[in-house]
Write an enzyme that holds these catalytic residues in place. Structure first.
Site, PDB file in Angstrom:
ATOM      1  N   HIS A   7       1.312   3.974   2.000  1.00 42.99           N
ATOM      2  CA  HIS A   7       1.787   4.754   3.142  1.00 42.99           C
ATOM      3  C   HIS A   7       3.308   4.899   3.124  1.00 42.99           C
ATOM      4  O   HIS A   7       4.033   3.956   2.776  1.00 42.99           O
ATOM      5  CB  HIS A   7       1.312   4.133   4.451  1.00 42.99           C
ATOM      6  N   HIS A  36       4.502  -4.378  11.170  1.00 39.22           N
ATOM      7  CA  HIS A  36       4.958  -3.579  12.306  1.00 39.22           C
ATOM      8  C   HIS A  36       5.146  -4.430  13.554  1.00 39.22           C
ATOM      9  O   HIS A  36       4.516  -5.478  13.719  1.00 39.22           O
ATOM     10  CB  HIS A  36       3.934  -2.484  12.634  1.00 39.22           C
ATOM     11  N   HIS A  95      -7.542  -0.790   5.923  1.00 33.68           N
ATOM     12  CA  HIS A  95      -6.539   0.169   6.405  1.00 33.68           C
ATOM     13  C   HIS A  95      -6.401   1.299   5.387  1.00 33.68           C
ATOM     14  O   HIS A  95      -6.407   2.474   5.738  1.00 33.68           O
ATOM     15  CB  HIS A  95      -5.218  -0.574   6.604  1.00 33.68           C
ATOM     16  N   HIS A 149       0.842  -1.193   0.000  1.00 35.09           N
ATOM     17  CA  HIS A 149       0.000   0.000   0.000  1.00 35.09           C
ATOM     18  C   HIS A 149       0.878   1.243   0.000  1.00 35.09           C
ATOM     19  O   HIS A 149       2.099   1.146   0.101  1.00 35.09           O
ATOM     20  CB  HIS A 149      -0.987  -0.001   1.166  1.00 35.09           C
ATOM     21  N   ASP A 183       5.695   4.861   5.166  1.00 30.70           N
ATOM     22  CA  ASP A 183       6.586   3.949   5.890  1.00 30.70           C
ATOM     23  C   ASP A 183       6.627   2.554   5.274  1.00 30.70           C
ATOM     24  O   ASP A 183       7.222   1.638   5.848  1.00 30.70           O
ATOM     25  CB  ASP A 183       6.207   3.874   7.371  1.00 30.70           C
ATOM     26  N   HIS A 184       6.046   2.407   4.094  1.00 27.03           N
ATOM     27  CA  HIS A 184       6.151   1.156   3.337  1.00 27.03           C
ATOM     28  C   HIS A 184       6.788   1.364   1.960  1.00 27.03           C
ATOM     29  O   HIS A 184       7.079   0.379   1.279  1.00 27.03           O
ATOM     30  CB  HIS A 184       4.771   0.498   3.187  1.00 27.03           C
ATOM     31  N   ASP A 210      -0.384  -4.050   6.813  1.00 29.16           N
ATOM     32  CA  ASP A 210      -1.190  -3.415   7.852  1.00 29.16           C
ATOM     33  C   ASP A 210      -2.663  -3.806   7.772  1.00 29.16           C
ATOM     34  O   ASP A 210      -3.540  -3.055   8.205  1.00 29.16           O
ATOM     35  CB  ASP A 210      -1.052  -1.889   7.742  1.00 29.16           C
TER      36      ASP A 210
END
Length: 255
Positions: free
Chosen positions: A58, A171, A114, A56, A60-61, A133
């Site tokens: 975001h 995570h 998410h 996805h 932090d990915h 996530d």
């Protein structure tokens, strides 16, 4: 032969994953939180990156991808519906599409909730599911874009995978997820035992992911919304599981 899996800690509490086919030499990365940690594993192993699978959009990915590709060029794959907010894709996929990594056929699963367009990658021969996530160890991702019904449907898909599937989530949230789970399912001996193991692992600086799907089915309240004890715990004995899920997610948001 199943692919070799390496879990790569990134940033503060993220995980990326590398899977390697020894026969063909192909190596796939699932998500790219930061370049340095991933490049270090590739260099230590002597692996050549061939594919990057993005779950996805975001930051932090995906934020490590540009720097990583400078020295480790690879084919980038992500969700078609998410392509407008992902890094440039070499292949845009939808649920039901099949990817080939080494000698293994990989299934794409839509797990929106998410985010809209979040996908998971299921490696049936290697018994690995990269869920980022969506389904997480002892929890699930916060609903930033999707509805409770969407996330419930997504988790229901993942719950039907073979129980010996390893759930590779994004995570290190297991301990905090477990503390919440105990408020919903306080008398579950499997959950109590698992939380002891999680606490010990974290005290020793060890990762608590991946986790076995069988463990999640026994201890993760978001997969247990039809359990009479959990329904009683949230005062929803006669409710549909999707409604119970929505209530549990709301409680987690405020925990």
């Amino acid at each position: 032969m199943p692919l070799e899996l390496v879990t790569v800690p990134c940033l503060k509490d993220n995980y990326a994953y590398l899977v390697h086919d020894a026969e063909t030499g192909e190596t796939a990365l699932i998500d790219a939180p930061e370049a340095g940690a991933i490049a270090a594993v590739l260099e230590d192993k002597g692996w050549t990156l061939s594919h990057v699978l993005l779950t996805h959009h975001h930051w932090d990915h995906i934020d490590g991808l540009t720097d990583l590709l400078k020295d480790h060029p690879a084919k980038v794959i992500g969700a078609k519906i998410d392509a407008h907010r992902l890094p440039p894709l070499d292949r845009a996929v939808v649920e039901g599409d099949t990817l080939i990594i080494g000698s293994e056929a990989i299934q794409v699963i839509d797990v929106s909730g998410h985010t809209i367009g979040h996908i998971a990658f299921y490696f049936p021969e290697s018994k690995l599911a990269f869920t980022a996530d969506s389904l997480m160890a002892l929890g699930c991702g916060r609903l930033f874009e999707g509805t409770p019904d969407q996330m419930f449907d997504s988790l229901s898909k993942l719950a039907t995978l073979p129980a010996d599937t390893m759930i590779c989530s994004g995570h290190e949230y297991t301990q905090s997820n477990g503390k919440f789970a105990l408020t919903i399912d306080p008398d579950n001996p499997a959950l109590i035992s698992r939380m002891r193991q999680v606490q010990t692992a974290r005290e020793q600086g060890e990762a608590t992911v991946p986790s076995m799907l069988s463990e999640e089915l026994a201890t993760n309240p978001f997969l247990r919304c039809n359990d009479p004890g959990i329904k009683a715990s949230v005062g929803m004995i006669d409710a549909q599981p999707s409604a119970v899920f929505a209530e549990i997610r709301k409680r987690k948001d405020n925990f």
